[in-house]
Write an enzyme that holds these catalytic residues in place. Structure first.
Site, PDB file in Angstrom:
ATOM      1  N   PRO A   2      -4.765  -3.208  -1.490  1.00  0.00           N
ATOM      2  CG  PRO A   2      -6.727  -2.181  -2.181  1.00  0.00           C
ATOM      3  CD  PRO A   2      -6.190  -3.437  -1.587  1.00  0.00           C
ATOM      4  CD  GLU A   3       1.213  -1.922   0.454  1.00  0.00           C
ATOM      5  OE1 GLU A   3       2.025  -1.115   0.920  1.00  0.00           O
ATOM      6  OE2 GLU A   3       1.545  -3.007  -0.058  1.00  0.00           O
TER       7      GLU A   3
END
Ligand SMILES: [Zn+2]
Length: 282
Positions: A2-3
Site C-alpha cells: 500500500p502507498e
C-alpha cells in the site's frame, strides 16, 4: 505494498469507527505483529487497555491512533496488513491483533505476510519517535517544496530512486512513482542533480494529482490483499497509464509501454515520452 492513497483510505475508515472509542481489551494472536514493541505482547496489551482513541493520523505509509494523554499506537500495513471493523461475528484469515472497543465493535488487524504491525509510542501523538526520520508526504499541508527541491538535487541519484526514499519524501511507492513520472513525463533514471526546477515542480504536481485521483477512487487494488476497513477494494488500477501496463499503448502517443527491471522490481515507462537519458547531463 500500500502507498499513501491506500493508507489514507484506511486512515479515514478508522477515524470514522474508532475516534472517541475506548479500547476495552487487547488480544495479540500473532506476536510477530508487535515485534516492534520491544517490551512484548503483554506490555503492548496492558498499555492500550482502557485508553481512549482521540484521532487517527498518517505520515507517508504509516498511521497512528492518537491515545488520550498524548501517547499513540503506531501502525504499518507492510505488504499485506488489513484493518477491519466488525461487530464480533466474522474473523478474517491471518488475524494478528484484535482490539475490543467500548461500543461492542472490534478493530481487527490481519496480516498474511506479517511485514506490518503495531507498536505503542509513548508521547507519540504528534509524531511517533519510531518514524521521526520519515519525511513529510506531498499531501501534508506543511510539505516544503523548496527544501525538497534542494535535498532532491543533493542526492545525485535517479529520480525514481529518490521518490522511493521515504526520508526524502514519504508515501510514494512503485505504482505512483511510475504514474507521476509518466505524467510529467520523465525517465526514471534522470539524475536528480540535473533536473530543472520546472521539471521538479511538474513532477511534484503530478505526484499530488495522481495520489488525489487514486484517493477519490478508494486506492489501487494491486492484489487482493489491500482493502479498506469495510473489506472493499479501490478501483484506481483501471486508471493506471504506466504501472502494470506492459505492451499496452501509451495514452499519449500509442507506443507500447515497456517494463524494465528496477531495484529488484519493475519500472514501467513509455519509451517515446520518457526516453532514456543519453548522457550524464540530463
Ligand atoms: Zn508515450
Amino acid at each position: 505494498m500500500p502507498e499513501l492513497p491506500e493508507v489514507e483510505v484506511v486512515r479515514r475508515g478508522l477515524a470514522q469507527h474508532v475516534v472517541s472509542r475506548t479500547i476495552s481489551a487487547v488480544e495479540v494472536l500473532h506476536p510477530r505483529s508487535v515485534r516492534r514493541h520491544a517490551a512484548g505482547p503483554h506490555d503492548f496489551a496492558s498499555r492500550l487497555t482502557g485508553r481512549r482513541v482521540d484521532d487517527v493520523r498518517r505520515r507517508g505509509k504509516y498511521l497512528w491512533l492518537v491515545l488520550d494523554e498524548g501517547d499513540a499506537v503506531l501502525c504499518h500495513l507492510g505488504m499485506s496488513g488489513q484493518f477491519r471493523i466488525d461487530g464480533g461475528d466474522s474473523e478474517p484469515k491471518h488475524l494478528a491483533i484484535a482490539l475490543a472497543l467500548d461500543d461492542g465493535q472490534r478493530l481487527l488487524f490481519a496480516d498474511q505476510r506479517t511485514f506490518g504491525g503495531m507498536a505503542f509510542s509513548e508521547d507519540g501523538a504528534e509524531l511517533p519517535h519510531q518514524i521521526a526520520h520519515i519525511a513529510r508526504d506531498p499531501l501534508d499541508p506543511e510539505f516544503d517544496t523548496a527544501m525538497f527541491t534542494t535535498r532532491l538535487r543533493k542526492r545525485q541519484t535517479g529520480v525514481k530512486r529518490a521518490l522511493l526514499d521515504q526520508t526524502l519524501v514519504s508515501g510514494i511507492g512503485n505504482i505512483y512513482a511510475d504514474e507521476a513520472l509518466w505524467r510529467t513525463p520523465l525517465h526514471y533514471a534522470r539524475n536528480t542533480r540535473h533536473l530543472r526546477t520546472r521539471e521538479i515542480d511538474g513532477l511534484l504536481h503530478h505526484v499530488v494529482e495522481v495520489m488525489r485521483e487514486a484517493l477519490d477512487q478508494g486506492g489501487t487494488s494491486f492484489d487482493t490483499l489491500y482493502v479498506n476497513v469495510n473489506g472493499e477494494s479501490g478501483y484506481f488500477e483501471r486508471s493506471l497509464a504506466a504501472y502494470g501496463q506492459e505492451g499496452m499503448p501509451c495514452h499519449r502517443c500509442g507506443t507500447p509501454i515497456r517494463r524494465e527491471p528496477f531495484m529488484n522490481r519493475s519500472s514501467y515507462r513509455c519509451p517515446v515520452c520518457q526516453p532514456r537519458p543519453r548522457n550524464g547531463r540530463w
